[in-house]
Each structure stands twice: as structure tokens, then as C-alpha cells.
Design a protein around this motif. Structure first.
Motif, mmCIF file in Angstrom:
data_model
loop_
_atom_site.group_PDB
_atom_site.id
_atom_site.type_symbol
_atom_site.label_atom_id
_atom_site.label_comp_id
_atom_site.label_asym_id
_atom_site.label_seq_id
_atom_site.Cartn_x
_atom_site.Cartn_y
_atom_site.Cartn_z
ATOM 1 N N LEU A 172 0.945 -1.364 0.087
ATOM 2 C CA LEU A 172 -0.059 -0.141 0.088
ATOM 3 C C LEU A 172 0.896 1.455 -0.116
ATOM 4 O O LEU A 172 1.986 1.188 0.461
ATOM 5 C CB LEU A 172 -0.833 0.199 1.206
ATOM 6 N N CYS A 173 0.550 2.168 -0.636
ATOM 7 C CA CYS A 173 1.305 3.496 -0.739
ATOM 8 C C CYS A 173 0.476 4.408 -0.848
ATOM 9 O O CYS A 173 -0.389 4.667 -1.847
ATOM 10 C CB CYS A 173 2.289 3.317 -1.929
ATOM 11 N N GLY A 174 0.656 5.702 -0.053
ATOM 12 C CA GLY A 174 0.002 6.943 -0.349
ATOM 13 C C GLY A 174 0.341 7.904 0.897
ATOM 14 O O GLY A 174 0.385 7.319 2.133
ATOM 15 N N ALA A 175 0.334 9.170 0.494
ATOM 16 C CA ALA A 175 0.198 10.254 1.504
ATOM 17 C C ALA A 175 -0.848 10.604 2.086
ATOM 18 O O ALA A 175 -0.818 11.544 3.192
ATOM 19 C CB ALA A 175 1.440 11.306 1.165
ATOM 20 N N THR A 176 -2.037 10.258 1.318
ATOM 21 C CA THR A 176 -3.286 10.990 1.948
ATOM 22 C C THR A 176 -4.213 9.870 2.149
ATOM 23 O O THR A 176 -4.026 8.899 1.477
ATOM 24 C CB THR A 176 -3.907 12.062 1.035
ATOM 25 N N VAL A 177 -5.215 10.132 2.719
ATOM 26 C CA VAL A 177 -6.114 9.153 3.073
ATOM 27 C C VAL A 177 -6.810 8.629 1.692
ATOM 28 O O VAL A 177 -6.748 7.629 1.294
ATOM 29 C CB VAL A 177 -7.304 9.566 4.035
ATOM 30 N N THR A 178 -7.154 9.756 0.980
ATOM 31 C CA THR A 178 -7.790 9.459 -0.256
ATOM 32 C C THR A 178 -7.080 8.433 -1.393
ATOM 33 O O THR A 178 -7.530 7.939 -2.039
ATOM 34 C CB THR A 178 -8.332 10.553 -0.962
ATOM 35 N N SER A 179 -5.686 8.992 -1.313
ATOM 36 C CA SER A 179 -4.561 8.247 -1.918
ATOM 37 C C SER A 179 -4.501 6.765 -1.721
ATOM 38 O O SER A 179 -4.335 5.945 -2.558
ATOM 39 C CB SER A 179 -3.372 8.907 -2.100
ATOM 40 N N ILE A 180 -4.656 6.531 -0.469
ATOM 41 C CA ILE A 180 -4.387 5.036 0.072
ATOM 42 C C ILE A 180 -5.412 4.176 -0.301
ATOM 43 O O ILE A 180 -5.525 3.032 -0.855
ATOM 44 C CB ILE A 180 -3.855 4.845 1.503
ATOM 45 N N ILE A 181 -6.785 4.952 -0.464
ATOM 46 C CA ILE A 181 -7.961 4.389 -0.653
ATOM 47 C C ILE A 181 -7.890 3.827 -2.198
ATOM 48 O O ILE A 181 -8.381 2.996 -2.580
ATOM 49 C CB ILE A 181 -9.202 5.298 -0.489
ATOM 50 N N ALA A 182 -7.620 4.999 -3.139
ATOM 51 C CA ALA A 182 -7.435 4.877 -4.315
ATOM 52 C C ALA A 182 -6.504 3.673 -4.849
ATOM 53 O O ALA A 182 -6.461 2.918 -5.562
ATOM 54 C CB ALA A 182 -7.092 6.187 -5.136
ATOM 55 N N TYR A 183 -5.258 3.594 -4.006
ATOM 56 C CA TYR A 183 -4.194 2.522 -4.163
ATOM 57 C C TYR A 183 -4.882 1.309 -4.056
ATOM 58 O O TYR A 183 -4.883 0.509 -4.868
ATOM 59 C CB TYR A 183 -3.023 2.912 -3.461
ATOM 60 N N ALA A 184 -5.338 1.121 -2.730
ATOM 61 C CA ALA A 184 -6.015 -0.247 -2.307
ATOM 62 C C ALA A 184 -7.069 -0.454 -3.410
ATOM 63 O O ALA A 184 -7.329 -1.899 -3.766
ATOM 64 C CB ALA A 184 -6.613 -0.062 -1.026
ATOM 65 N N SER A 185 -7.983 0.330 -4.060
ATOM 66 C CA SER A 185 -9.128 -0.054 -4.851
ATOM 67 C C SER A 185 -8.659 -0.397 -6.412
ATOM 68 O O SER A 185 -8.954 -1.452 -6.827
ATOM 69 C CB SER A 185 -9.794 1.494 -5.014
ATOM 70 N N LYS A 186 -7.456 0.122 -6.552
ATOM 71 C CA LYS A 186 -6.660 -0.267 -7.776
ATOM 72 C C LYS A 186 -6.219 -1.729 -7.849
ATOM 73 O O LYS A 186 -6.084 -2.351 -8.774
ATOM 74 C CB LYS A 186 -5.606 0.894 -8.318
ATOM 75 N N ALA A 187 -5.781 -2.020 -6.531
ATOM 76 C CA ALA A 187 -5.081 -3.260 -6.562
ATOM 77 C C ALA A 187 -6.390 -4.358 -6.159
ATOM 78 O O ALA A 187 -5.938 -5.413 -5.796
ATOM 79 C CB ALA A 187 -4.317 -3.335 -5.120
ATOM 80 N N GLY A 188 -7.644 -3.699 -6.100
ATOM 81 C CA GLY A 188 -8.564 -4.886 -5.756
ATOM 82 C C GLY A 188 -8.720 -5.109 -4.216
ATOM 83 O O GLY A 188 -9.470 -6.093 -3.946
ATOM 84 N N GLY A 189 -8.222 -4.293 -3.369
ATOM 85 C CA GLY A 189 -8.183 -4.475 -2.169
ATOM 86 C C GLY A 189 -9.082 -3.374 -1.113
ATOM 87 O O GLY A 189 -8.627 -3.097 -0.060
ATOM 88 N N TRP A 190 -10.255 -2.861 -1.736
ATOM 89 C CA TRP A 190 -10.970 -1.981 -0.765
ATOM 90 C C TRP A 190 -12.496 -2.376 -0.670
ATOM 91 O O TRP A 190 -13.059 -2.822 -1.662
ATOM 92 C CB TRP A 190 -10.904 -0.502 -1.359
ATOM 93 N N LYS A 191 -13.028 -2.489 0.430
ATOM 94 C CA LYS A 191 -14.378 -2.830 0.879
ATOM 95 C C LYS A 191 -15.022 -1.538 1.448
ATOM 96 O O LYS A 191 -14.733 -1.032 2.752
ATOM 97 C CB LYS A 191 -14.514 -4.027 1.839
ATOM 98 N N ARG A 192 -15.831 -0.891 0.463
ATOM 99 C CA ARG A 192 -16.747 0.182 1.029
ATOM 100 C C ARG A 192 -17.718 -0.383 2.080
ATOM 101 O O ARG A 192 -18.424 -1.414 1.719
ATOM 102 C CB ARG A 192 -17.319 0.905 -0.078
ATOM 103 N N ILE A 193 -18.092 0.304 3.219
ATOM 104 C CA ILE A 193 -19.237 -0.162 3.895
ATOM 105 C C ILE A 193 -20.485 0.233 3.767
ATOM 106 O O ILE A 193 -20.730 1.432 3.096
ATOM 107 C CB ILE A 193 -18.644 0.217 5.561
ATOM 108 N N THR A 194 -21.423 -0.783 3.270
ATOM 109 C CA THR A 194 -22.464 -0.399 3.039
ATOM 110 C C THR A 194 -23.742 -0.757 4.020
ATOM 111 O O THR A 194 -24.940 -0.290 3.884
ATOM 112 C CB THR A 194 -22.956 -1.157 1.602
ATOM 113 N N SER A 195 -23.152 -1.626 4.950
ATOM 114 C CA SER A 195 -24.184 -1.898 6.257
ATOM 115 C C SER A 195 -23.402 -2.018 7.315
ATOM 116 O O SER A 195 -22.206 -2.489 7.272
ATOM 117 C CB SER A 195 -24.906 -3.286 5.583
#
Length: 191
Positions: free
Chosen positions: A92-115
């Protein structure tokens, strides 16, 4: 496999006991993922690091994500540093919260909470993000230590200018998601 996990859990408990943890401190749940266990161990090893007494350590977190500017908010840099400790690879790599979420999302490793039940799938050692201000933009992140169904125990960098254990009960509704990364992404690292 189960035997190895049992041994790993015993080693972890002995390690935590040697670090002076009290019985009141939460113990991480066995995750079955050596990556998550190593990430959690790395985060726990940094408890108490703070901007005043450890400015070089904060700079190390920032360098881990490619940040070369002046010191800045460093919660995401801390998470990036933690995720780079297992096998010294860029998970994982990023200097901001939104950048690490974007990095994790591109890597297929982000789960948005929906419930509310989504946190049941978060592993200790996963990173989480929260929108503390309620403006729709995640603005803080940390490492999940444990979840008991009502309290999320986290290790957060840049929490009161330190690496601290945080107990999230009343702010659970502001958590936007968590990582599901389990290995190197192969993506380039940049701030």
C-alpha cells in the motif's frame, strides 16, 4: 495449517506479553493471514511514537510513501509504512487518506461499508478510513486491531500527534471502508 496458526497465535501472545501489554489491552483475533499479522505487529510496535519526541520516525513514515515535502498530516503515511513492513514490499502506498483508498481500490483490496455488518469481515491488521468531519471525504485512517461487534479498536498514526490506540464506538457510522489487501499489488508507489 491449523497447527501452524495455533503456534503463530501462541508466539504472538508471548510477543505481546513481552512488550508489556496489560491484560486489559485487546488481543488481535487470529486472521489466518501472515500479512495482516505482520502489519498489526508493525503498528503495535509504534504505539507511543509522537511528533515531539520522535520527529525522525514521523519523517520515516512520510518517506515510506514518497512524501518529500514538509511534514504534513501523517495518518496515511503511517498506514503506508505499516503495510510496507511485511517482507519490505509495497502493499500500500499513499500520503493522503484518499490516495491510499485509491491505491487499495486499484489493487482490488478496498471494501466500502454499505451496512453495519460489513465490519465483521475486516481482519485485524486491515486499514480503515473514516470521514470524521461528515463532508463525504475520508479524512483519517488507521489499522484495525480488533472488532467485537460494537467497538472497533484501532492503532492510528497522527491521533493527537502520536501513534495511539483508539476505541471507536460513537464514530462507527463515520467509517467508510476497510482494506482487503493480502499481498503486494505490483502498483508503483508515489506520494
Amino acid at each position: 495449517m491449523i497447527y501452524m496458526l495455533g503456534i503463530a497465535a501462541i508466539v504472538l501472545i508471548v510477543f505481546l506479553a513481552s512488550q508489556g501489554r496489560s491484560s486489559a489491552d485487546p488481543l488481535p483475533l487470529p486472521s489466518g493471514s501472515s500479512f495482516h499479522e505482520e502489519a498489526l505487529n508493525a503498528a503495535q510496535s509504534q504505539l507511543g511514537v509522537n511528533e515531539t519526541s520522535d520527529p525522525e520516525k514521523i519523517s520515516e513514515y512520510l518517506r515510506a510513501c514518497g512524501w518529500t515535502g514538509p511534514n504534513t498530516a501523517w495518518c496515511a503515511a503511517f498506514v503506508s509504512w505499516v503495510y510496507q513492513q511485511p517482507a519490505k514490499k509495497a502493499y500500500l502506498c499513499g500520503a493522503t487518506v484518499t490516495s491510499i483508498i485509491a491505491y487499495a481500490s486499484k489493487a482490488g483490496g478496498w471494501k466500502r461499508i454499505t451496512s453495519p455488518g460489513d465490519l465483521d469481515r475486516a481482519l485485524p491488521g486491515s486499514f480503515y478510513a473514516i470521514d470524521q468531519t461528515g463532508d463525504g471525504v475520508p479524512d483519517h485512517c488507521g489499522i484495525i486491531e480488533s472488532w467485537d461487534g460494537s467497538t472497533l479498536v484501532c492503532i492510528d498514526g497522527n491521533y493527537s500527534d502520536s501513534v495511539e490506540r483508539v476505541y471507536r464506538r460513537q464514530t462507527l457510522s463515520k467509517i467508510v471502508g476497510f482494506s482487503t489487501i493480502t499481498g503486494p499489488s505490483g502498483l508503483p508507489c508515489g506520494g
